[in-house]
Design a protein around this motif. Structure first.
Motif, PDB file in Angstrom:
ATOM      1  N   PHE A   1     -37.444 -11.243  24.337  1.00 22.79           N
ATOM      2  CA  PHE A   1     -36.036 -11.492  24.614  1.00 22.79           C
ATOM      3  C   PHE A   1     -35.528 -12.519  23.610  1.00 22.79           C
ATOM      4  O   PHE A   1     -36.161 -13.557  23.390  1.00 22.79           O
ATOM      5  CB  PHE A   1     -35.863 -12.044  26.034  1.00 22.79           C
ATOM      6  N   SER A   2     -34.401 -12.226  22.984  1.00 18.57           N
ATOM      7  CA  SER A   2     -33.776 -13.195  22.083  1.00 18.57           C
ATOM      8  C   SER A   2     -32.293 -13.263  22.397  1.00 18.57           C
ATOM      9  O   SER A   2     -31.722 -12.327  22.959  1.00 18.57           O
ATOM     10  CB  SER A   2     -34.005 -12.824  20.618  1.00 18.57           C
ATOM     11  N   GLN A   3     -31.694 -14.382  22.045  1.00 23.79           N
ATOM     12  CA  GLN A   3     -30.278 -14.555  22.358  1.00 23.79           C
ATOM     13  C   GLN A   3     -29.566 -15.399  21.331  1.00 23.79           C
ATOM     14  O   GLN A   3     -30.167 -16.237  20.665  1.00 23.79           O
ATOM     15  CB  GLN A   3     -30.112 -15.196  23.730  1.00 23.79           C
ATOM     16  N   LYS A   4     -28.268 -15.160  21.223  1.00 22.69           N
ATOM     17  CA  LYS A   4     -27.321 -16.028  20.542  1.00 22.69           C
ATOM     18  C   LYS A   4     -26.278 -16.357  21.600  1.00 22.69           C
ATOM     19  O   LYS A   4     -25.718 -15.456  22.225  1.00 22.69           O
ATOM     20  CB  LYS A   4     -26.647 -15.305  19.377  1.00 22.69           C
ATOM     21  N   SER A   5     -26.058 -17.639  21.810  1.00 27.52           N
ATOM     22  CA  SER A   5     -25.084 -18.099  22.802  1.00 27.52           C
ATOM     23  C   SER A   5     -24.058 -18.951  22.077  1.00 27.52           C
ATOM     24  O   SER A   5     -24.365 -20.059  21.665  1.00 27.52           O
ATOM     25  CB  SER A   5     -25.783 -18.915  23.888  1.00 27.52           C
ATOM     26  N   LEU A   6     -22.845 -18.411  21.910  1.00 31.21           N
ATOM     27  CA  LEU A   6     -21.842 -19.050  21.079  1.00 31.21           C
ATOM     28  C   LEU A   6     -20.560 -19.356  21.848  1.00 31.21           C
ATOM     29  O   LEU A   6     -20.204 -18.653  22.788  1.00 31.21           O
ATOM     30  CB  LEU A   6     -21.487 -18.128  19.900  1.00 31.21           C
ATOM     31  N   THR A   7     -19.867 -20.395  21.378  1.00 31.34           N
ATOM     32  CA  THR A   7     -18.517 -20.655  21.866  1.00 31.34           C
ATOM     33  C   THR A   7     -17.580 -19.687  21.152  1.00 31.34           C
ATOM     34  O   THR A   7     -17.947 -19.113  20.123  1.00 31.34           O
ATOM     35  CB  THR A   7     -18.087 -22.107  21.545  1.00 31.34           C
ATOM     36  N   PRO A   8     -16.369 -19.508  21.642  1.00 29.48           N
ATOM     37  CA  PRO A   8     -15.425 -18.623  20.942  1.00 29.48           C
ATOM     38  C   PRO A   8     -15.197 -19.042  19.480  1.00 29.48           C
ATOM     39  O   PRO A   8     -15.145 -18.197  18.588  1.00 29.48           O
ATOM     40  CB  PRO A   8     -14.148 -18.729  21.777  1.00 29.48           C
ATOM     41  N   LYS A   9     -15.086 -20.341  19.217  1.00 25.89           N
ATOM     42  CA  LYS A   9     -14.889 -20.815  17.847  1.00 25.89           C
ATOM     43  C   LYS A   9     -16.101 -20.470  16.980  1.00 25.89           C
ATOM     44  O   LYS A   9     -15.958 -20.008  15.846  1.00 25.89           O
ATOM     45  CB  LYS A   9     -14.638 -22.325  17.831  1.00 25.89           C
ATOM     46  N   GLN A  10     -17.301 -20.700  17.498  1.00 30.17           N
ATOM     47  CA  GLN A  10     -18.516 -20.375  16.754  1.00 30.17           C
ATOM     48  C   GLN A  10     -18.601 -18.876  16.487  1.00 30.17           C
ATOM     49  O   GLN A  10     -19.060 -18.456  15.427  1.00 30.17           O
ATOM     50  CB  GLN A  10     -19.757 -20.835  17.519  1.00 30.17           C
ATOM     51  N   TYR A  11     -18.147 -18.073  17.434  1.00 27.47           N
ATOM     52  CA  TYR A  11     -18.182 -16.622  17.261  1.00 27.47           C
ATOM     53  C   TYR A  11     -17.252 -16.192  16.124  1.00 27.47           C
ATOM     54  O   TYR A  11     -17.611 -15.338  15.315  1.00 27.47           O
ATOM     55  CB  TYR A  11     -17.814 -15.927  18.568  1.00 27.47           C
ATOM     56  N   GLN A  12     -16.077 -16.798  16.047  1.00 28.02           N
ATOM     57  CA  GLN A  12     -15.162 -16.479  14.957  1.00 28.02           C
ATOM     58  C   GLN A  12     -15.783 -16.849  13.606  1.00 28.02           C
ATOM     59  O   GLN A  12     -15.668 -16.105  12.631  1.00 28.02           O
ATOM     60  CB  GLN A  12     -13.813 -17.192  15.147  1.00 28.02           C
TER      61      GLN A  12
END
Length: 89
Positions: A68-79
């Motif tokens: 299992f792997s993940q990226k957990s981002l804030t909306p700003k980080q996603y942009q």
């Protein structure tokens, strides 16, 4: 076998999700997932705190997986992530 819908439901029930990608990397056997979760709930939290939160949230499902792997981002980080990846394409 873990279903993508089960993971999605668990995440969407727990936090407000702006964007969610769940990728079965195990050719359909449900043993290896990668997730990208974008949520304002991650604002002010460290990457480690975000990962721990998602890992705890999906504890029962992850226990049945091989990987299992993940990226957990804030909306700003996603942009920023989208802009960076668009430049790399």
């Amino acid at each position: 076998m873990i279903a993508t819908a089960e993971l999605e439901s668990a995440i969407r029930t727990a936090i407000p999700v702006q964007h969610l990608e769940i990728i079965d990397q195990s050719n359909g056997c449900g043993e290896n997932y990668a997730v990208l979760v974008v949520s304002e709930a991650f604002e002010g939290k460290t990457t480690l705190a975000r990962h721990r939160y998602i890992n705890e949230l999906l504890r029962d499902q992850i226990a049945l997986m091989h990987a299992f792997s993940q990226k957990s981002l804030t909306p700003k980080q996603y942009q920023e992530y989208l802009a960076k990846n668009a430049g790399a394409a």
